[in-house]
Design an enzyme around this catalytic site. Sequence first.
Site, PDB file in Angstrom:
ATOM      1  N   ASP A  23       0.866  -1.172   0.000  1.00 20.37           N
ATOM      2  CA  ASP A  23       0.000   0.000   0.000  1.00 20.37           C
ATOM      3  C   ASP A  23       0.911   1.234   0.000  1.00 20.37           C
ATOM      4  O   ASP A  23       2.142   1.134   0.054  1.00 20.37           O
ATOM      5  CB  ASP A  23      -0.973  -0.020   1.186  1.00 20.37           C
ATOM      6  CG  ASP A  23      -2.205   0.849   0.901  1.00 20.37           C
ATOM      7  OD1 ASP A  23      -2.162   1.661  -0.055  1.00 20.37           O
ATOM      8  OD2 ASP A  23      -3.212   0.732   1.612  1.00 20.37           O
TER       9      ASP A  23
HETATM   10  C1  BGC Z   1      -5.048   3.216   0.128  1.00 21.55           C
HETATM   11  C2  BGC Z   1      -5.244   2.204  -0.970  1.00 21.55           C
HETATM   12  C3  BGC Z   1      -5.175   2.899  -2.304  1.00 21.55           C
HETATM   13  C4  BGC Z   1      -3.834   3.595  -2.422  1.00 21.55           C
HETATM   14  C5  BGC Z   1      -3.601   4.279  -3.752  1.00 21.55           C
HETATM   15  C6  BGC Z   1      -3.825   4.077  -0.089  1.00 21.55           C
HETATM   16  O1  BGC Z   1      -3.762   5.130   0.812  1.00 21.55           O
HETATM   17  O2  BGC Z   1      -4.979   2.548   1.362  1.00 21.55           O
HETATM   18  O3  BGC Z   1      -6.453   1.523  -0.791  1.00 21.55           O
HETATM   19  O4  BGC Z   1      -5.380   1.989  -3.351  1.00 21.55           O
HETATM   20  O5  BGC Z   1      -3.751   4.574  -1.402  1.00 21.55           O
HETATM   21  O6  BGC Z   1      -4.340   5.417  -3.895  1.00 21.55           O
END
Ligand code: BGC
Length: 761
Positions: free
Chosen positions: A290
């Site tokens: 993530d």
């Molecule tokens: C989130 C993810 C997301 C990623 C990209 C993160 O902060 O937890 O779910 O896909 O950002 O935007």
Amino acid sequence: MTVASVLGRCTASLLCTTILLACVNTTARAEASRASIDARVERLLSQMTVAEKIGQLAQVNADEGKMSDKLRAAVKAGMVGSVLNAVDVATVNELQRIAVQESRLGIPLLMGRDVIHGFKTVLPIPLGQAAAWNPELVEQGARMAALEAAASGVNWTFAPMIDVSRDPRWGRIAESFGEDPYLTSVLGVASIHGFQGDDLSRPDAIAACAKHFVGYGASEGGRDYGFVGIPEVELRNVYMPPFKAAVDAGVATFMTAFSDVNGVPASGNRFLMRTVLRDQWKFPGFVVSDWESILDMVVHGFAANSKEAAFEALSAGVDMEMASTTYRDHLAELLAEKRIDQATLDAAVRNVLRAKFRLGLFERTVTDPAAFPPVASAQNMALAKKLTTQSLVLLQNRNDVLPLTRASLHSLAVIGPMADDDYEQLGTWIYDGDPALSRTPLRAIREMVGPRVTIRHVRAMETTRSRTTTAFADAVAAASSSDAAVLFLGEESILSGEAHSRANIDLPGNQMDLVRAVKSAGKPVIVVILAGRPLTIEPILAAADAVVYAWHPGVMAGPAIADVLFGVESPSGKLPVTFPRVVGQLPLYYAHRNTGKPPLPGAFTHIDDIKVRTSQTGLKNKSWYLDAGYEPLYPFGYGLSYTSFAYSDIRVEPARARVGVPVTVRAVVKNVGKVEADEVTQLYVQDLVGSVTRPVRELKGFRRVHLRPGESREVSFQLSADDLAFYGRNMTRATEPGAFHAWVGGNSTAELRTDFELTAN
Ligand code: BGC
């Protein structure tokens, strides 16, 4: 269908021979394509430098969705495997052109984006979609979103989020399919099929991403990014099943969770990624971290510095790093020091390259929007409306105040901060949505009733959080002079979603006072709630005659809500999550374990009724809250209709069988009311005794059926041994012999029951 399953089912008939040959051909083709992809991966890998390999593991954020000189140079140097958040098609095409034509090996880019509930055509938030209990529509919604996103050059979405979510304080419950592992699995698989289609290499397919592996939904106290303490048996029986289903459905990618899972952050968790995901589940795709979750392991206190974080993440099996640069900064050094071996690096690169070949990116890197159907087309809006309509849950309808009758209505007060707000009805994660496309409830009601009916609109509150009451008098006046009042309340988009947890989940601001004030006008009061989570709405039930829960419904909120308010459609949504009475009951979910001293219905004494000097055991030693009882406000699966359904004739066949023999539960559902409507029939099972304790009920099947007044239908659910299997005391998955209860009905408190028994032999 697999060859083995055909062989298992067929006797020697011509049809079976034909099916078998077709199966063999399909399998052979799939194997050939796999082999050719593997060969292409190996050929490419053999030409790559270490720097180019590390480059493939980097996912870089496009600044402001555009392209900086730095990004252009990095792509040209082969230092980028994926870009996220570039959606301007000219920019995307230029990035791909640089990657393919100007980098040494010409490897195309994965273009990632959070396509969470629609792209241009914003659908209900996933929690709302879950309330529709309609996998076909969820799949169609994901297909539509994939087409719209692919027209911008996006080839990878970070969806579906299949975190089982049992705590509405957690803001990301909005992005989830709710509290149940089975419903989440079914809808997760539907989304994956929708995004990826039948063939990932088609230009209109985008790779899906099962996220966040795993346990993120159980963040302590509902605080985002919080610690997750989940015993392995619970991880395997509750939180992992949707992810296993995603692997079986062919999901291309996985994303790790931000969470510290039992002391080991998910992005450095070898047990989760190596033991479970790769060794046990044989996941062939790739894993992305993530956002900066690898670097976050330093903050967690799990890695001493960014180099150690990179070491832990790659060793644990994170193939691609999102946003942070620990791989880029340290992998070469770790390799030189022989702490990471070449094989580990190569395996990660292979996983990423394989996805690029599977997506057919080497064959097409230019996106021509004209080759795609138009975005936000009438067809897409119609789909959004259908999904929204089915997601609306009628929670209360005193004296059948709903539906409103157009013919006899002369005037209607439309009140509240969510009645005519094109942005707030869309919900969280709407990067590519356009509020200008939104059809608001106010507008739709006006269109529905035409000029004959006077609509008195009073916003009354600037936002759902406003504390001023100055406009309340206008709201009361509007209600007084109208036949009825509809209030549109809830929470704005910003109050749910990532990092937007709430400790108090009441209606914010002075909304409760607004309901009471409008009630004082003496007219029927209908409350429609637009929100990203279950709110503690018990206080409004006394003041409101009817309550409709609309979640954040997306662009077509208005037309869908108007259809339900005026009876064009009967509401048919069912809650995908338990509604608590008060926040202190959380977490609260229907599939809980029994305690040794469960509540005794009828014996509960509320705190207000306890007599002075009651003896220590005088209230009975049972599991309940003295001030909140033991029941939720509304149970999982609940939702009313404009008609009523009666369930009868439940039976199970065979009632006694060997483990492995499928069991079929049947029941009859009848529309005993006056209007035609859909009903979501639900099957729950309890395994009475297990080697580990089992939930008091578990959803095992559901079916949406449409019934005319007086019409009845038999619904049947087949339960295989696999459907009843769980991880027991020795942490292996098995179906244990013993007695089972099965209920069929319209929610998780269904009372119509039958029993069956599975024997060892
Ligand atoms: C989130 C993810 C997301 C990623 C990209 C993160 O902060 O937890 O779910 O896909 O950002 O935007």
